[in-house]
Design an enzyme around this catalytic site. Structure first.
Site, PDB file in Angstrom:
ATOM      1  N   ASP A   1       0.896  -1.158   0.000  1.00 40.57           N
ATOM      2  CA  ASP A   1       0.000   0.000   0.000  1.00 40.57           C
ATOM      3  C   ASP A   1       0.930   1.203   0.000  1.00 40.57           C
ATOM      4  OD1 ASP A   1      -1.510   2.222   0.600  1.00 40.57           O
ATOM      5  OD2 ASP A   1      -2.686   1.259   2.176  1.00 40.57           O
ATOM      6  N   VAL A   2       0.954   1.942  -1.096  1.00 39.00           N
ATOM      7  CA  VAL A   2       1.954   3.008  -1.258  1.00 39.00           C
ATOM      8  C   VAL A   2       1.849   4.099  -0.198  1.00 39.00           C
ATOM      9  CG1 VAL A   2       2.385   2.717  -3.737  1.00 39.00           C
ATOM     10  CG2 VAL A   2       0.518   4.225  -2.980  1.00 39.00           C
TER      11      VAL A   2
ATOM     12  N   ASN B   1       3.415   4.681  -9.975  1.00 38.89           N
ATOM     13  CA  ASN B   1       2.228   4.678 -10.846  1.00 38.89           C
ATOM     14  C   ASN B   1       0.914   4.515 -10.076  1.00 38.89           C
ATOM     15  OD1 ASN B   1       0.667   3.829 -13.483  1.00 38.89           O
ATOM     16  ND2 ASN B   1       0.470   2.080 -12.083  1.00 38.89           N
TER      17      ASN B   1
ATOM     18  N   TYR C   1      -8.269  15.087  -6.951  1.00 43.28           N
ATOM     19  CA  TYR C   1      -7.381  14.425  -7.924  1.00 43.28           C
ATOM     20  C   TYR C   1      -6.446  15.439  -8.582  1.00 43.28           C
ATOM     21  CZ  TYR C   1      -6.061  11.281 -11.756  1.00 43.28           C
ATOM     22  OH  TYR C   1      -5.358  10.501 -12.646  1.00 43.28           O
TER      23      TYR C   1
ATOM     24  N   LYS D   1      -2.323  15.632  -8.388  1.00 42.05           N
ATOM     25  CA  LYS D   1      -1.476  15.431  -9.564  1.00 42.05           C
ATOM     26  C   LYS D   1      -0.610  16.664  -9.857  1.00 42.05           C
ATOM     27  CE  LYS D   1      -2.642  11.159 -10.537  1.00 42.05           C
ATOM     28  NZ  LYS D   1      -1.669  10.069 -10.371  1.00 42.05           N
TER      29      LYS D   1
ATOM     30  N   THR E   1      -8.106   2.043 -19.328  1.00 38.57           N
ATOM     31  CA  THR E   1      -7.738   1.149 -18.220  1.00 38.57           C
ATOM     32  C   THR E   1      -8.961   0.977 -17.326  1.00 38.57           C
ATOM     33  OG1 THR E   1      -7.193   2.854 -16.594  1.00 38.57           O
ATOM     34  CG2 THR E   1      -5.438   2.251 -18.146  1.00 38.57           C
TER      35      THR E   1
HETATM   36  N1  NAD Z   1      -6.540   5.875 -16.947  1.00 38.87           N
HETATM   37  C1  NAD Z   1      -6.396   7.166 -17.190  1.00 38.87           C
HETATM   38  O1  NAD Z   1      -7.067   7.690 -18.089  1.00 38.87           O
HETATM   39  C2  NAD Z   1      -5.406   7.989 -16.417  1.00 38.87           C
HETATM   40  C3  NAD Z   1      -5.195   9.310 -16.843  1.00 38.87           C
HETATM   41  C4  NAD Z   1      -4.240  10.091 -16.203  1.00 38.87           C
HETATM   42  C5  NAD Z   1      -3.500   9.554 -15.152  1.00 38.87           C
HETATM   43  N2  NAD Z   1      -3.726   8.283 -14.744  1.00 38.87           N
HETATM   44  C6  NAD Z   1      -2.894   7.782 -13.637  1.00 38.87           C
HETATM   45  O2  NAD Z   1      -2.203   6.629 -14.059  1.00 38.87           O
HETATM   46  C7  NAD Z   1      -1.965   5.775 -12.928  1.00 38.87           C
HETATM   47  C8  NAD Z   1      -2.448   4.360 -13.250  1.00 38.87           C
HETATM   48  O3  NAD Z   1      -3.847   4.425 -13.470  1.00 38.87           O
HETATM   49  P1  NAD Z   1      -4.672   3.307 -14.251  1.00 38.87           P
HETATM   50  O4  NAD Z   1      -5.571   4.012 -15.168  1.00 38.87           O
HETATM   51  O5  NAD Z   1      -3.775   2.236 -14.780  1.00 38.87           O
HETATM   52  O6  NAD Z   1      -5.559   2.785 -13.041  1.00 38.87           O
HETATM   53  P2  NAD Z   1      -5.985   1.324 -12.557  1.00 38.87           P
HETATM   54  O7  NAD Z   1      -7.076   1.560 -11.577  1.00 38.87           O
HETATM   55  O8  NAD Z   1      -6.216   0.435 -13.708  1.00 38.87           O
HETATM   56  O9  NAD Z   1      -4.683   0.823 -11.807  1.00 38.87           O
HETATM   57  C9  NAD Z   1      -4.236   1.391 -10.609  1.00 38.87           C
HETATM   58  C10 NAD Z   1      -3.570   0.329  -9.782  1.00 38.87           C
HETATM   59  O10 NAD Z   1      -3.143   0.945  -8.547  1.00 38.87           O
HETATM   60  C11 NAD Z   1      -3.477   0.075  -7.492  1.00 38.87           C
HETATM   61  N3  NAD Z   1      -3.607   0.828  -6.249  1.00 38.87           N
HETATM   62  C12 NAD Z   1      -4.639   1.612  -5.838  1.00 38.87           C
HETATM   63  N4  NAD Z   1      -4.373   2.106  -4.616  1.00 38.87           N
HETATM   64  C13 NAD Z   1      -3.161   1.627  -4.246  1.00 38.87           C
HETATM   65  C14 NAD Z   1      -2.342   1.777  -3.101  1.00 38.87           C
HETATM   66  N5  NAD Z   1      -2.750   2.505  -2.046  1.00 38.87           N
HETATM   67  N6  NAD Z   1      -1.150   1.158  -3.074  1.00 38.87           N
HETATM   68  C15 NAD Z   1      -0.735   0.402  -4.125  1.00 38.87           C
HETATM   69  N7  NAD Z   1      -1.462   0.203  -5.227  1.00 38.87           N
HETATM   70  C16 NAD Z   1      -2.662   0.814  -5.290  1.00 38.87           C
HETATM   71  C17 NAD Z   1      -4.779  -0.600  -7.922  1.00 38.87           C
HETATM   72  O11 NAD Z   1      -5.001  -1.806  -7.205  1.00 38.87           O
HETATM   73  C18 NAD Z   1      -4.519  -0.825  -9.398  1.00 38.87           C
HETATM   74  O12 NAD Z   1      -3.880  -2.063  -9.640  1.00 38.87           O
HETATM   75  C19 NAD Z   1      -2.674   6.438 -11.744  1.00 38.87           C
HETATM   76  O13 NAD Z   1      -1.747   7.170 -10.992  1.00 38.87           O
HETATM   77  C20 NAD Z   1      -3.670   7.366 -12.412  1.00 38.87           C
HETATM   78  O14 NAD Z   1      -4.020   8.470 -11.591  1.00 38.87           O
HETATM   79  C21 NAD Z   1      -4.671   7.500 -15.333  1.00 38.87           C
END
Ligand code: NAD
Length: 259
Positions: free
Chosen positions: A61-62, A88, A153, A157, A188
């Site tokens: 858990d980060v 990430n 959010y 960020k 995703t």
């Molecule tokens: N999908 C998008 O459109 C998008 C856009 C901009 C930024 N992001 C960023 O990209 C990153 C990845 O997002 P994604 O879309 O792959 O999301 P996702 O929900 O598919 O994956 C996120 C992962 O983080 C894990 N996670 C959540 N809380 C956690 C914690 N406390 N400790 C460890 N792991 C934890 C989840 O279990 C999951 O496996 C995130 O930081 C998100 O904010 C996503």
């Protein structure tokens, strides 16, 4: 340009799904040894088994300091000191600012921002042992431009972007580079069933992206090919943050009609 991670140890947080999983897969394909950290143990273990002997999963858990200590201990005992950290893990949440609870505000800041801070801090000692390294912090297009209905959010960020620049300056003497990546709408589980049309006409490339398109930028920044790049921000957002959200298709048509 040959990007290769042979003998490099890489940590990907939130590596069990979405973009983190795509990055992990890409690093292993390029010869790296990857440790996935995530709160989703089931998905994390399944992916690590699939990736084979150059991958491991360990619960993380980060936002938990103690988790980071045991995670780094595990990683070093399995593969040795780390050269790359991809911060990430993150959660999305939003709503009207006027009715946003303090609990929701804090939850997003705790995972997205505290988690990134704790990750950077945990990696420094290990990267020093490795003789340097590269940290890539995953922010968002919402870390570059204001986005309504996501105060928690967006604030988290933007803060990750600022933290990246401070870390880059402070860690440069150790040969550690730190950059941020700002994805737009990426297909995703985070964005669930958001329809494609949400971006059509609003961003230059007129489509969502696949996670692998972000991995390409992440791997470049993690690699020695980016040896003179630190403290920088890289949008992978199809042009979302480049300009105002006018309907590009509509405006094109208007100009064409006039000419
Ligand atoms: N999908 C998008 O459109 C998008 C856009 C901009 C930024 N992001 C960023 O990209 C990153 C990845 O997002 P994604 O879309 O792959 O999301 P996702 O929900 O598919 O994956 C996120 C992962 O983080 C894990 N996670 C959540 N809380 C956690 C914690 N406390 N400790 C460890 N792991 C934890 C989840 O279990 C999951 O496996 C995130 O930081 C998100 O904010 C996503």
């Amino acid at each position: 340009m040959d990007i290769n991670f042979t003998d490099k140890v890489i940590v990907v947080t939130g590596g069990a799904s979405g973009m983190g999983a795509a990055h992990a897969r890409a690093f292993v394909e390029k010869g790296g040894r990857v440790v996935l950290g995530d709160v989703n143990d089931e998905l994390g273990k399944t992916l690590s088994d699939e990736l084979g002997e150059n991958a491991r999963f360990h619960h993380l858990d980060v936002s938990d300091e103690d988790d980071w200590a045991s995670f780094m201990e595990y990683t070093e005992s399995e593969f040795g000191p780390i050269s790359v950290l991809i911060n990430n893990a993150g959660i999305g949440a939003g709503g009207l600012l006027e009715s946003m609870t303090l609990e929701s505000w804090r939850r997003v800041l705790t995972i997205n921002l505290d988690g990134t801070f704790l990750g950077i801090r945990a990696a420094i000692g290990s990267m020093k042992k490795a003789g340097g390294g590269s940290i890539v912090n995953i922010s968002s297009f919402a870390g570059l431009i204001g986005t309504p209905f996501s105060a928690n959010y967006t604030a988290s960020k933007f803060a990750v972007r600022g933290l990246t620049k401070t870390a880059a300056m402070e860690l440069a003497p150790y040969g550690i580079r730190v950059n941020s990546v700002h994805p737009g709408y990426i297909r995703t589980p985070m964005i669930k069933d958001t329809a494609d049309d949400v971006v059509i006409g609003k961003i230059a490339l007129n489509r969502m992206a696949e996670p692998e398109e972000v991995s390409n930028t992440v791997l470049f920044l993690a690699s020695d090919a980016a040896s003179y790049t630190t403290g920088s921000e890289f949008a992978v957002d199809g042009g979302w943050s480049a300009g105002s959200p006018v309907s590009i298709g509509e405006t094109h048509r208007q100009f064409e009609d006039r000419s």
